[in-house]
Write a protein that holds these residues in place. Structure first.
Motif, PDB file in Angstrom:
ATOM      1  N   GLY A  55      29.487  24.323  46.094  1.00 34.16           N
ATOM      2  CA  GLY A  55      30.002  24.882  44.850  1.00 34.16           C
ATOM      3  C   GLY A  55      31.168  24.100  44.285  1.00 34.16           C
ATOM      4  O   GLY A  55      31.268  22.886  44.443  1.00 34.16           O
ATOM      5  N   LEU A  56      32.072  24.818  43.636  1.00 36.51           N
ATOM      6  CA  LEU A  56      33.254  24.227  43.013  1.00 36.51           C
ATOM      7  C   LEU A  56      34.471  24.424  43.899  1.00 36.51           C
ATOM      8  O   LEU A  56      34.618  25.458  44.566  1.00 36.51           O
ATOM      9  CB  LEU A  56      33.517  24.870  41.645  1.00 36.51           C
ATOM     10  N   ILE A 107      30.203  26.091  33.691  1.00 34.85           N
ATOM     11  CA  ILE A 107      30.338  25.097  34.751  1.00 34.85           C
ATOM     12  C   ILE A 107      29.654  25.580  36.027  1.00 34.85           C
ATOM     13  O   ILE A 107      29.881  26.714  36.474  1.00 34.85           O
ATOM     14  CB  ILE A 107      31.827  24.824  35.044  1.00 34.85           C
ATOM     15  N   PHE A 108      28.855  24.691  36.621  1.00 37.21           N
ATOM     16  CA  PHE A 108      28.183  24.973  37.888  1.00 37.21           C
ATOM     17  C   PHE A 108      28.589  23.913  38.911  1.00 37.21           C
ATOM     18  O   PHE A 108      28.741  22.734  38.587  1.00 37.21           O
ATOM     19  CB  PHE A 108      26.663  24.963  37.710  1.00 37.21           C
ATOM     20  N   GLY A 109      28.719  24.337  40.171  1.00 37.37           N
ATOM     21  CA  GLY A 109      29.185  23.439  41.221  1.00 37.37           C
ATOM     22  C   GLY A 109      28.064  22.782  42.004  1.00 37.37           C
ATOM     23  O   GLY A 109      26.877  22.862  41.651  1.00 37.37           O
ATOM     24  N   ARG A 110      28.452  22.150  43.085  1.00 26.99           N
ATOM     25  CA  ARG A 110      27.517  21.407  43.938  1.00 26.99           C
ATOM     26  C   ARG A 110      26.551  22.357  44.658  1.00 26.99           C
ATOM     27  O   ARG A 110      26.892  23.514  44.921  1.00 26.99           O
ATOM     28  CB  ARG A 110      28.315  20.599  44.958  1.00 26.99           C
ATOM     29  N   THR A 124      22.625  35.646  49.942  1.00 25.57           N
ATOM     30  CA  THR A 124      23.465  35.729  48.750  1.00 25.57           C
ATOM     31  C   THR A 124      23.463  34.463  47.911  1.00 25.57           C
ATOM     32  O   THR A 124      23.742  34.500  46.719  1.00 25.57           O
ATOM     33  CB  THR A 124      24.921  36.041  49.148  1.00 25.57           C
ATOM     34  N   SER A 125      23.156  33.308  48.526  1.00 22.25           N
ATOM     35  CA  SER A 125      23.291  32.033  47.835  1.00 22.25           C
ATOM     36  C   SER A 125      22.072  31.743  46.967  1.00 22.25           C
ATOM     37  O   SER A 125      20.932  31.777  47.449  1.00 22.25           O
ATOM     38  CB  SER A 125      23.489  30.906  48.855  1.00 22.25           C
ATOM     39  N   LEU A 126      22.311  31.456  45.687  1.00 23.12           N
ATOM     40  CA  LEU A 126      21.235  31.085  44.775  1.00 23.12           C
ATOM     41  C   LEU A 126      21.124  29.572  44.673  1.00 23.12           C
ATOM     42  O   LEU A 126      22.121  28.854  44.785  1.00 23.12           O
ATOM     43  CB  LEU A 126      21.486  31.655  43.377  1.00 23.12           C
ATOM     44  N   ASN A 127      19.912  29.105  44.449  1.00 21.83           N
ATOM     45  CA  ASN A 127      19.683  27.703  44.163  1.00 21.83           C
ATOM     46  C   ASN A 127      20.364  27.351  42.837  1.00 21.83           C
ATOM     47  O   ASN A 127      20.472  28.184  41.928  1.00 21.83           O
ATOM     48  CB  ASN A 127      18.178  27.447  44.098  1.00 21.83           C
ATOM     49  N   ALA A 159      33.404  29.331  34.801  1.00 20.06           N
ATOM     50  CA  ALA A 159      32.878  28.667  35.991  1.00 20.06           C
ATOM     51  C   ALA A 159      32.148  29.686  36.858  1.00 20.06           C
ATOM     52  O   ALA A 159      32.467  30.880  36.839  1.00 20.06           O
ATOM     53  CB  ALA A 159      34.007  28.002  36.778  1.00 20.06           C
ATOM     54  N   THR A 160      31.184  29.210  37.617  1.00 23.89           N
ATOM     55  CA  THR A 160      30.404  30.075  38.493  1.00 23.89           C
ATOM     56  C   THR A 160      30.853  29.897  39.935  1.00 23.89           C
ATOM     57  O   THR A 160      31.222  28.805  40.363  1.00 23.89           O
ATOM     58  CB  THR A 160      28.907  29.747  38.388  1.00 23.89           C
ATOM     59  N   THR A 161      30.824  30.986  40.681  1.00 22.60           N
ATOM     60  CA  THR A 161      31.156  30.934  42.105  1.00 22.60           C
ATOM     61  C   THR A 161      30.266  31.917  42.839  1.00 22.60           C
ATOM     62  O   THR A 161      29.976  33.001  42.336  1.00 22.60           O
ATOM     63  CB  THR A 161      32.641  31.260  42.350  1.00 22.60           C
ATOM     64  N   GLY A 162      29.835  31.531  44.040  1.00 22.06           N
ATOM     65  CA  GLY A 162      28.927  32.391  44.782  1.00 22.06           C
ATOM     66  C   GLY A 162      29.491  32.890  46.089  1.00 22.06           C
ATOM     67  O   GLY A 162      28.846  33.681  46.776  1.00 22.06           O
ATOM     68  N   ASP A 163      30.682  32.442  46.470  1.00 23.83           N
ATOM     69  CA  ASP A 163      31.228  32.872  47.757  1.00 23.83           C
ATOM     70  C   ASP A 163      32.284  33.959  47.555  1.00 23.83           C
ATOM     71  O   ASP A 163      32.646  34.300  46.435  1.00 23.83           O
ATOM     72  CB  ASP A 163      31.806  31.690  48.540  1.00 23.83           C
ATOM     73  N   ASP A 164      32.804  34.460  48.658  1.00 23.25           N
ATOM     74  CA  ASP A 164      33.754  35.573  48.622  1.00 23.25           C
ATOM     75  C   ASP A 164      35.177  35.142  48.949  1.00 23.25           C
ATOM     76  O   ASP A 164      35.975  35.936  49.434  1.00 23.25           O
ATOM     77  CB  ASP A 164      33.318  36.664  49.618  1.00 23.25           C
ATOM     78  N   ARG A 165      35.500  33.898  48.709  1.00 22.94           N
ATOM     79  CA  ARG A 165      36.855  33.434  48.986  1.00 22.94           C
ATOM     80  C   ARG A 165      37.848  34.156  48.073  1.00 22.94           C
ATOM     81  O   ARG A 165      37.502  34.540  46.949  1.00 22.94           O
ATOM     82  CB  ARG A 165      36.953  31.924  48.797  1.00 22.94           C
ATOM     83  N   PRO A 166      39.089  34.341  48.501  1.00 25.40           N
ATOM     84  CA  PRO A 166      40.086  34.972  47.621  1.00 25.40           C
ATOM     85  C   PRO A 166      40.410  34.076  46.435  1.00 25.40           C
ATOM     86  O   PRO A 166      40.697  32.888  46.603  1.00 25.40           O
ATOM     87  CB  PRO A 166      41.305  35.154  48.544  1.00 25.40           C
ATOM     88  N   LEU A 167      40.343  34.638  45.247  1.00 24.16           N
ATOM     89  CA  LEU A 167      40.578  33.881  44.028  1.00 24.16           C
ATOM     90  C   LEU A 167      41.598  34.599  43.161  1.00 24.16           C
ATOM     91  O   LEU A 167      41.652  35.837  43.129  1.00 24.16           O
ATOM     92  CB  LEU A 167      39.271  33.707  43.245  1.00 24.16           C
TER      93      LEU A 167
END
Length: 331
Positions: A120-121, A113-116, A142-145, A83-91
């Protein structure tokens, strides 16, 4: 190799809202040799004029796209997912670079997998993937289309198809290791002197191939040289598919709620930890069958909800949800 990657990898878009994005995704997929597009609850007309305008000559990707209602339904038949993620939330799972993680998808039926576009996801959706990737980008923006992110990943996959990683075993088959300073053969017609520790053993004379017309060269064994060919993977040793694991997670959650280990208000977060555990383990079909067999036996022991029977970890007994069994009638 291109056909294998195309057959193995599906691109999954979760609730895409922009038809232009979906059309662009279809185009870049066809550019990079991929054709399996899965749309999870799309929020746009993916077959409309705008989507087709961006797809150009990839309209067939849109027309053959499969629409499903949930992410688990999109993963049916897959054994691996990134899965792809673009934010810096703790995972719980550390994101990787695309070039490091994507080669893993080429080896088995897989999903990327790509999110909204806007958010995102969710964490729950990320839990369905065994690995995560994040495309590095400038801190200025930082955010990609969505379509751009898909393009970057598809390009990385296509590079792998064109130049697959060199395997050590393949190198050894092409260039077998040579012996350093191998002993020279004795001159023609001379006997090879045995070493002192083999003086009492009879050593046949050494004749190089074609070196003595009276003695024919040794004939190779019938059937030629045997090679260590890879054996077909047994069914129980194959990686478990996502639907196998989902059945196990549901059965596990039901049992843990019943015994009081889980509580309804904390079940989701605790089950997410179980998912992370098994995502790291990559269990096989046989291992999931064993785990479900254990759960079935525990369920009988604590509540006798199932008729007693011999413990079974076989695929036909442990994998289905509560396989039908007939209670043994008293004599």
């Amino acid at each position: 190799m291109v056909a294998t990657a195309s057959a193995n990898i599906r691109i999954v878009l979760v609730e895409p809202a922009g038809p232009l994005n979906v059309g662009s995704v279809a185009r870049v997929m066809k550019n990079m040799g991929l054709h399996q597009l899965i749309l999870v609850n799309p929020q746009c007309d993916y077959l409309g004029e705008e989507a087709r305008l961006m797809a150009v000559r990839a309209a067939d990707i849109l027309e053959n796209a499969r629409v499903v209602e949930s992410l688990p339904a999109a993963l049916v038949g897959c054994t691996r997912a990134i899965a792809t993620t673009g934010d810096d939330r703790p995972l719980a799972t550390k994101p990787e670079y695309p070039a490091d993680a994507l080669p893993w998808l080429l080896e088995a039926p897989s999903a990327l997998i790509f999110g909204r576009e806007d958010c995102g996801l969710t964490n729950a959706e990320l839990n369905y993937a065994q690995r995560l990737i994040r495309i590095p980008s400038s801190e200025a923006y930082t955010s990609l289309n969505l379509a751009q992110a898909v393009a970057v990943c598809c390009y990385e996959l296509y590079k792998l198809v064109l130049n697959p990683p060199i395997q050590v075993n393949s190198l050894l088959e092409v260039n077998p290791p040579i012996e350093v300073n191998p002993p020279l053969p004795p001159p023609r017609g001379e006997k090879k002197e045995p070493p002192p520790w083999e003086e009492n053993k009879e050593t046949p004379p050494y004749f190089p191939q074609g070196g003595n017309e009276e003695e024919p060269p040794p004939t190779p064994p019938k059937g030629g040289m045997k090679k260590n060919l890879p054996q077909a993977v047994k069914e129980e040793d194959a990686s478990a598919t996502f639907e196998n694991l989902e059945g196990y997670y549901q059965q596990l959650e039901t049992l843990l709620l019943k015994v009081g280990y889980l509580h309804p208000h904390t079940a989701a977060s605790r089950m997410a930890k179980f998912r992370h555990l098994y995502n790291r383990a990559y269990p096989s079909v046989g291992e999931v069958a064993m785990l479900r067999g254990i759960l079935r036996q525990v369920e009988w022991a604590i509540g006798k909800t199932h008729p007693i029977g011999p413990v079974s970890d076989t695929l036909d007994q442990a994998l289905p949800d509560y396989p039908a069994q007939k209670a043994s009638e008293p004599d």
